[in-house]
Design a protein around this motif. Structure first.
Motif, mmCIF file in Angstrom:
data_model
loop_
_atom_site.group_PDB
_atom_site.id
_atom_site.type_symbol
_atom_site.label_atom_id
_atom_site.label_comp_id
_atom_site.label_asym_id
_atom_site.label_seq_id
_atom_site.Cartn_x
_atom_site.Cartn_y
_atom_site.Cartn_z
ATOM 1 N N UNK A 25 -66.120 12.229 -21.883
ATOM 2 C CA UNK A 25 -67.419 11.555 -21.739
ATOM 3 C C UNK A 25 -67.854 10.972 -23.082
ATOM 4 N N UNK A 26 -67.646 11.751 -24.154
ATOM 5 C CA UNK A 26 -67.970 11.263 -25.499
ATOM 6 C C UNK A 26 -67.112 10.046 -25.835
ATOM 7 N N UNK A 27 -65.840 10.091 -25.418
ATOM 8 C CA UNK A 27 -64.920 8.980 -25.632
ATOM 9 C C UNK A 27 -65.450 7.701 -24.967
ATOM 10 N N UNK A 28 -65.922 7.839 -23.736
ATOM 11 C CA UNK A 28 -66.487 6.684 -23.023
ATOM 12 C C UNK A 28 -67.690 6.124 -23.767
ATOM 13 N N UNK A 29 -68.534 7.009 -24.269
ATOM 14 C CA UNK A 29 -69.705 6.552 -25.024
ATOM 15 C C UNK A 29 -69.280 5.789 -26.272
ATOM 16 N N UNK A 30 -68.260 6.301 -26.968
ATOM 17 C CA UNK A 30 -67.780 5.627 -28.174
ATOM 18 C C UNK A 30 -67.178 4.266 -27.847
ATOM 19 N N UNK A 31 -66.454 4.176 -26.739
ATOM 20 C CA UNK A 31 -65.877 2.894 -26.331
ATOM 21 C C UNK A 31 -66.993 1.906 -26.002
ATOM 22 N N UNK A 32 -68.013 2.379 -25.295
ATOM 23 C CA UNK A 32 -69.138 1.508 -24.928
ATOM 24 C C UNK A 32 -69.866 0.995 -26.162
ATOM 25 N N UNK A 33 -69.989 1.863 -27.175
ATOM 26 C CA UNK A 33 -70.683 1.479 -28.404
ATOM 27 C C UNK A 33 -69.796 0.651 -29.333
ATOM 28 N N UNK A 34 -68.492 0.627 -29.045
ATOM 29 C CA UNK A 34 -67.567 -0.115 -29.901
ATOM 30 C C UNK A 34 -67.241 0.621 -31.191
ATOM 31 N N UNK A 91 -60.882 10.978 -13.380
ATOM 32 C CA UNK A 91 -61.786 9.836 -13.209
ATOM 33 C C UNK A 91 -62.295 9.308 -14.546
ATOM 34 N N UNK A 92 -62.679 10.214 -15.448
ATOM 35 C CA UNK A 92 -63.155 9.795 -16.768
ATOM 36 C C UNK A 92 -62.042 9.109 -17.551
ATOM 37 N N UNK A 93 -60.835 9.632 -17.449
ATOM 38 C CA UNK A 93 -59.697 9.037 -18.153
ATOM 39 C C UNK A 93 -59.394 7.646 -17.610
ATOM 40 N N UNK A 94 -59.427 7.484 -16.284
ATOM 41 C CA UNK A 94 -59.183 6.163 -15.685
ATOM 42 C C UNK A 94 -60.253 5.168 -16.106
ATOM 43 N N UNK A 95 -61.506 5.619 -16.137
ATOM 44 C CA UNK A 95 -62.602 4.749 -16.556
ATOM 45 C C UNK A 95 -62.433 4.337 -18.016
ATOM 46 N N UNK A 97 -59.601 4.082 -19.633
ATOM 47 C CA UNK A 97 -58.514 3.099 -19.683
ATOM 48 C C UNK A 97 -59.015 1.720 -19.273
ATOM 49 N N UNK A 98 -59.842 1.657 -18.229
ATOM 50 C CA UNK A 98 -60.375 0.371 -17.775
ATOM 51 C C UNK A 98 -61.222 -0.279 -18.860
ATOM 52 N N UNK A 99 -62.064 0.510 -19.539
ATOM 53 C CA UNK A 99 -62.902 -0.025 -20.615
ATOM 54 C C UNK A 99 -62.040 -0.588 -21.746
ATOM 55 N N UNK A 100 -61.001 0.152 -22.112
ATOM 56 C CA UNK A 100 -60.136 -0.293 -23.203
ATOM 57 C C UNK A 100 -59.405 -1.574 -22.814
ATOM 58 N N UNK A 101 -58.858 -1.625 -21.611
ATOM 59 C CA UNK A 101 -58.151 -2.823 -21.151
ATOM 60 C C UNK A 101 -59.108 -4.010 -21.097
#
Length: 140
Positions: A25-34, A91-95, A97-101
């Motif tokens: 979840x923290x990873x997703x937040x970091x990806x969203x923030x760039x 699900x978090x891992x797939x999400x 990956x989608x953000x990174x792609x």
């Protein structure tokens, strides 16, 4: 392996997967923030969690015989919790990956525009020219 040891192993895995989900979840937040630098720095912690899960599972055999009813209930409850937690992690891992792609595709699109501009040459006075700067004039 005894049923008590199996239950302890399942409880450790549950704790590790809960930590993994928080990390994802923290990873997703970091990806969203760039914030790529912090994301890269957090990867060893993620690898440590995954390695801990693998090590926890090593040498786990199902005990012989039927468990006592209280052990069977605890094991069923832990198994259900683990299924839910692993689905959430997946699900978090797939999400992620989608953000990174998606971000990589955005960068690729921006670079295509940049490189398309480089293909056009410019004359000495700064105007666009049909001759590329990399054209070698041989005089022939």
């Amino acid at each position: 392996m005894t049923y008590v040891a199996l239950i302890e192993m399942m409880q450790r895995e549950k704790d590790l997967v809960e930590k993994l989900n928080k990390h994802l979840q923290k990873e997703l937040d970091l990806i969203s923030e760039g914030d790529i630098q912090t994301l890269e720095e957090s990867m060893p912690h993620k690898q440590k969690l995954l390695k801990g899960i693998i090590e926890n599972r090593e040498g786990s055999d199902t005990p012989q015989g039927e468990p006592m009813p209280e052990y069977a209930e605890m094991m069923r409850s832990l198994q259900q919790d683990l299924v839910v937690l692993w689905k959430m992690a997946s699900g978090l891992n797939d999400l992620s990956k989608q953000f990174v792609v998606q971000r990589l595709n955005e960068i690729d699109d921006q670079l295509e525009i940049f490189f398309a501009g480089l293909k056009d040459g410019y004359s000495k006075d700064g105007k666009k020219s049909s001759i590329s700067l990399h054209t070698i004039k041989t005089g022939a």
